[in-house]
Design a protein around this motif. Sequence first.
Motif, mmCIF file in Angstrom:
data_model
loop_
_atom_site.group_PDB
_atom_site.id
_atom_site.type_symbol
_atom_site.label_atom_id
_atom_site.label_comp_id
_atom_site.label_asym_id
_atom_site.label_seq_id
_atom_site.Cartn_x
_atom_site.Cartn_y
_atom_site.Cartn_z
ATOM 1 N N THR A 2 5.699 4.215 1.795
ATOM 2 C CA THR A 2 6.255 5.411 2.430
ATOM 3 C C THR A 2 7.052 5.026 3.678
ATOM 4 O O THR A 2 8.157 5.540 3.898
ATOM 5 C CB THR A 2 5.135 6.396 2.796
ATOM 6 N N PHE A 3 6.516 4.119 4.480
ATOM 7 C CA PHE A 3 7.233 3.657 5.664
ATOM 8 C C PHE A 3 8.567 3.024 5.272
ATOM 9 O O PHE A 3 9.597 3.280 5.897
ATOM 10 C CB PHE A 3 6.374 2.648 6.448
ATOM 11 N N THR A 4 8.560 2.216 4.222
ATOM 12 C CA THR A 4 9.778 1.546 3.755
ATOM 13 C C THR A 4 10.810 2.564 3.281
ATOM 14 O O THR A 4 12.005 2.429 3.572
ATOM 15 C CB THR A 4 9.442 0.558 2.621
ATOM 16 N N ILE A 5 10.358 3.581 2.579
ATOM 17 C CA ILE A 5 11.279 4.606 2.074
ATOM 18 C C ILE A 5 11.974 5.317 3.234
ATOM 19 O O ILE A 5 13.171 5.600 3.168
ATOM 20 C CB ILE A 5 10.533 5.615 1.175
ATOM 21 N N TYR A 6 11.243 5.612 4.298
ATOM 22 C CA TYR A 6 11.850 6.313 5.430
ATOM 23 C C TYR A 6 12.572 5.377 6.404
ATOM 24 O O TYR A 6 13.394 5.828 7.196
ATOM 25 C CB TYR A 6 10.805 7.147 6.177
ATOM 26 N N ALA A 7 12.280 4.080 6.361
ATOM 27 C CA ALA A 7 12.979 3.124 7.226
ATOM 28 C C ALA A 7 14.336 2.738 6.644
ATOM 29 O O ALA A 7 15.262 2.396 7.389
ATOM 30 C CB ALA A 7 12.129 1.882 7.439
ATOM 31 N N LEU A 8 14.470 2.790 5.336
ATOM 32 C CA LEU A 8 15.713 2.392 4.686
ATOM 33 C C LEU A 8 16.935 3.191 5.171
ATOM 34 O O LEU A 8 17.986 2.589 5.421
ATOM 35 C CB LEU A 8 15.561 2.485 3.165
ATOM 36 N N PRO A 9 16.847 4.523 5.338
ATOM 37 C CA PRO A 9 18.012 5.237 5.885
ATOM 38 C C PRO A 9 18.427 4.751 7.269
ATOM 39 O O PRO A 9 19.624 4.683 7.570
ATOM 40 C CB PRO A 9 17.560 6.698 5.927
ATOM 41 N N THR A 63 0.838 -1.186 0.000
ATOM 42 C CA THR A 63 0.000 0.000 0.000
ATOM 43 C C THR A 63 0.881 1.247 0.000
ATOM 44 O O THR A 63 2.100 1.172 0.221
ATOM 45 C CB THR A 63 -0.916 0.025 1.235
ATOM 46 N N GLN A 64 0.267 2.383 -0.232
ATOM 47 C CA GLN A 64 0.977 3.669 -0.233
ATOM 48 C C GLN A 64 1.648 3.909 1.123
ATOM 49 O O GLN A 64 2.798 4.333 1.187
ATOM 50 C CB GLN A 64 -0.018 4.793 -0.544
ATOM 51 N N LYS A 65 0.937 3.602 2.190
ATOM 52 C CA LYS A 65 1.470 3.808 3.539
ATOM 53 C C LYS A 65 2.671 2.901 3.814
ATOM 54 O O LYS A 65 3.666 3.331 4.389
ATOM 55 C CB LYS A 65 0.364 3.559 4.561
#
Length: 96
Positions: A8-15, A3-5
Amino acid sequence: MMTQKQTTFTIYALPLVLLCVPLVGNIISSEVNWSPSDFLIAGILLFATAFLVNLVRSKIKKQSWKILICAVIVLVLALTWIELAVGIFGSPFAGN
């Protein structure tokens, strides 16, 4: 399909995951020697990249443009990271 959420969570967790690699290296090895300012600068670079990629994902509609712009963002991140690490361009903020 994510899902979109979740995306987005994955994108910000990667750093955070990427910053754990030198943190573990600092703890278990004397060869990795990152100072708190190194972690701060790396965090700023990684989270700014994540923010820009997320912004592109939400604002740009055409898939080919999304890929192109995200590739440019990641390329700028890589060149900045390399410059800070070893100074390939010889700028005033270069490493070494």
